[in-house]
Structure formats: C-alpha cells, structure tokens
Enzyme design. Structure first.
Site, PDB file in Angstrom:
ATOM      1  N   GLY A  39      41.275  26.908 -54.965  1.00 47.18           N
ATOM      2  CA  GLY A  39      41.839  28.082 -54.421  1.00 47.18           C
ATOM      3  C   GLY A  39      40.865  28.848 -53.873  1.00 47.18           C
ATOM      4  O   GLY A  39      39.515  28.687 -53.705  1.00 47.18           O
ATOM      5  N   TYR A 148      47.097  12.796 -60.833  1.00 48.92           N
ATOM      6  CA  TYR A 148      48.008  13.883 -60.586  1.00 48.92           C
ATOM      7  C   TYR A 148      48.818  13.605 -61.334  1.00 48.92           C
ATOM      8  O   TYR A 148      49.580  14.559 -62.209  1.00 48.92           O
ATOM      9  CB  TYR A 148      48.044  14.187 -59.070  1.00 48.92           C
ATOM     10  CG  TYR A 148      48.781  15.503 -58.752  1.00 48.92           C
ATOM     11  CD1 TYR A 148      48.252  16.682 -59.217  1.00 48.92           C
ATOM     12  CD2 TYR A 148      50.030  15.630 -58.111  1.00 48.92           C
ATOM     13  CE1 TYR A 148      49.139  17.973 -58.969  1.00 48.92           C
ATOM     14  CE2 TYR A 148      50.805  16.560 -57.815  1.00 48.92           C
ATOM     15  CZ  TYR A 148      50.314  17.803 -58.151  1.00 48.92           C
ATOM     16  OH  TYR A 148      51.077  18.766 -57.943  1.00 48.92           O
TER      17      TYR A 148
END
Ligand code: UDP
Length: 314
Positions: A39, A148
C-alpha cells in the site's frame, strides 16, 4: 452518541483506499490500518486533514487494537497482484491466515460486521467457465500462486467458522480482476502494465499467446458491490466482477487504440499456473444485491489512462 465506525485493513492499498474515500464521504469514522509494504500513503494523503479519518501504521498480522465503537471491519490487507504476492510469499500467507484471525477477533470483540476481501483466485485455474460461487476450484497448493490462493481459501474457511461458532456477522466477497486509478504501474498486473507500456512507447508484453481470458471490473463498480453486500444479511460468498470476458491479446489492442500508442506487441513465456480463463457468474450478486457493473471496459480504461497520464506525467 458516537458515530458509525469502519476499520479497513489494507486501507492504503488500491481497493482499500477507494473504500476509505467512500466511507469518509458518507461521514463515518474511518480507521485505515496498513503496514505499507504494498500500500502507499499517496493513496490516502488527501484524507489526512479530515476529522473522521485516522491512519494507523500497523501490521494486521499482529494484535489489532482500535479504541471505542466499531461497526464494520473490512479485511482488505494483502499483496494482491501475482508479482507482489510472489515477492512477499510469507507475508501473503501470514496476512491471509494470522491477519484474518486478528481482524475477525476485532469484529467479534466489537460485535461488528466483518467483510473478507476474498478473490477469484480461490477458483484457481478453473475447469468451469464462468465461475459460480458453488464451484470449489482447481488450485495448486504448492505452485507459485498457492501462497495467495490458499491464504484466501483459509481466510474464507476461518471467516465461515467465526460465523458458525462465534456468531460473527460475516460477508465474503470474491473479487475478480479490478482496475482503475491508484492501481500501481509496477505491480505487474496486466492493465497497469499495458497502459504504462503504451504511454511510454514501450512494447506491450503479452504472456503466452494472449488467448487466455480475464474479465475486468472498474473500481467504482467494485466499491458499489462491496457496499451493497455490507448492507445485506447474506453470509455465503458473493462474486463481484464484470462478466465481459476478453482475451489478453485483445486487451492489448484496445489499450493501443485508446492511447493512440505506436508501441508493438511482444510475446513472452506464460507464468506457471496462469489461469486459462476467468469470468464471474454474477447471478447471485444480481439477485441478492441487485448489483451489476455499469462501467464498460473502454470507459474505465479511458479514466485509468487519464489517471496514469496525470499521476506519472506521461
Ligand atoms: N499478463 C500479460 N502481460 C503482462 C501482465 C500480465 O500478458 O504484462 C497476463 C497474465 O499472464 C494473465 C493476465 O494477463 O494471463 C492477467 O494477469 P494479472 O497479473 O493482471 O492478474 P491475474 O488475473 O493473473 O491474477
């Protein structure tokens, strides 16, 4: 009376920051939690002056403390592009497992609604197309994408267990390929790669022969779907994505047309376990949420191209 409060893990990421914008505008108290490994502060810096916005630079895999009232916990923290999650495989597994556990614990403690950002990757390289929520998937647990896919599959299992055993009020959204402003030019995903390459006059890198397919949802449609899911009382997973399916080679041609770029298309090896097809069956979202995407691919791409031009002076 304190006001409604939402906690967004991964709120400095691509999707998390758009959700933060939405809830700040709605006047809720918004806590963004992010460790900033994928982020970026840039995604939320415009919110820093607002009285209903708080940023906490923390890792959601550790104990999460938020003071006072919490009504919604949105668990969006995770590296999300194949390049990012292969760069941070352990962190990806940890945030899907430990991070989901901590975020669920917070929701349980505060009696908040918990929403898990899951993914179309739970379907792996799907053997049915389009994928309905009832499809169990075809995932290679020890392949490069397993870090993931399995983290998100575990996260769904844990979320469901907290619903069944602790009565936490859960939602699970399976998010298909999403694009739009704030997607990172270097996160390796196909839409930012092609736009960035086209605007810089570089070759567009198609992996494999480009006949594999994806279905691309504009970020504003995604936000609307997530908000509608929060407003229901539905506890099974819901696909949110755009069912218009494109071959990657055709996406490359559309990006060249919209940018007016003279770039060439080049072909490169297909990454291991790259899904051949992907397309959401959104029957459930239509029925339960009354939702379907509204922004066609070319319109969404135009907006994203405009953002890339402005943001990166291209
Ligand atoms: N892809 C491509 N060129 C790129 C990046 C990706 O051809 O520069 C392909 C990739 O192999 C996959 C599709 O585009 O078939 C979508 O990849 P992305 O990384 O965006 O996300 P995925 O849907 O695979 O998670």
């Amino acid at each position: 009376m304190s006001r409604e409060t939402v906690v967004i893990t991964g709120g400095a990421g691509f999707l998390g920051s758009h959700l933060a914008d939405y809830f700040v505008k709605q006047g809720l108290m918004v806590y963004v939690l992010d460790n900033l490994i994928t982020g970026s502060i840039k995604n939320i810096e415009h919110l820093f002056g607002k009285e209903n916005f708080v940023f906490m630079h923390i890792d959601a895999t550790n104990y999460i403390h938020v003071p006072g009232r919490v009504d919604y916990v949105l668990h969006f923290a995770s590296p999300a592009s194949p390049v990012d999650y292969m760069r941070y495989p352990i962190q990806t597994l940890k945030v899907g497992a430990l991070g989901t556990h901590k975020a669920l614990g917070l929701a349980k403690d505060k009696k908040a609604v918990f929403l898990l950002a899951s993914t179309s990757e739970v379907y792996g390289d799907p053997l049915v197309n389009p994928q309905p929520e009832t499809y169990w998937g075809n995932v290679n647990p020890i392949g490069p994408r397993g870090v993931y896919d399995e983290a998100k599959r575990f996260a769904e299992a844990l979320t469901m267990a907290y619903y069944k055993n602790h009565g936490v009020n859960i939602r699970i959204v399976r998010i298909f390929n999403t694009y739009g402003p704030r997607i990172k030019p270097n996160d390796g995903r196909v839409v930012p790669n092609f736009i960035y390459q086209a605007l810089r006059g570089e070759d567009l890198t198609v992996y494999g022969d480009g006949t594999q397919t994806r279905s691309f949802c504009y970020v504003d449609d995604l936000v609307e779907g997530v908000v509608k899911l929060l407003q229901t009382d539905y506890h099974e997973p819901v696909n949110i994505g755009n069912p218009e399916e494109y071959r990657i080679i055709d996406l490359a041609k559309i990006v060249l047309k919209l940018t007016g770029s003279k770039s060439k298309i080049t072909f490169h090896p297909l990454p291991q376990d790259d899904p051949r097809v992907r397309r959401p069956d959104i029957t459930r979202a239509k029925k339960i949420l009354g939702w379907e995407p509204r922004i066609p691919l070319e319109e969404g791409l135009k907006r994203t191209i405009r953002y890339f031009k402005e943001e990166y002076s291209l």
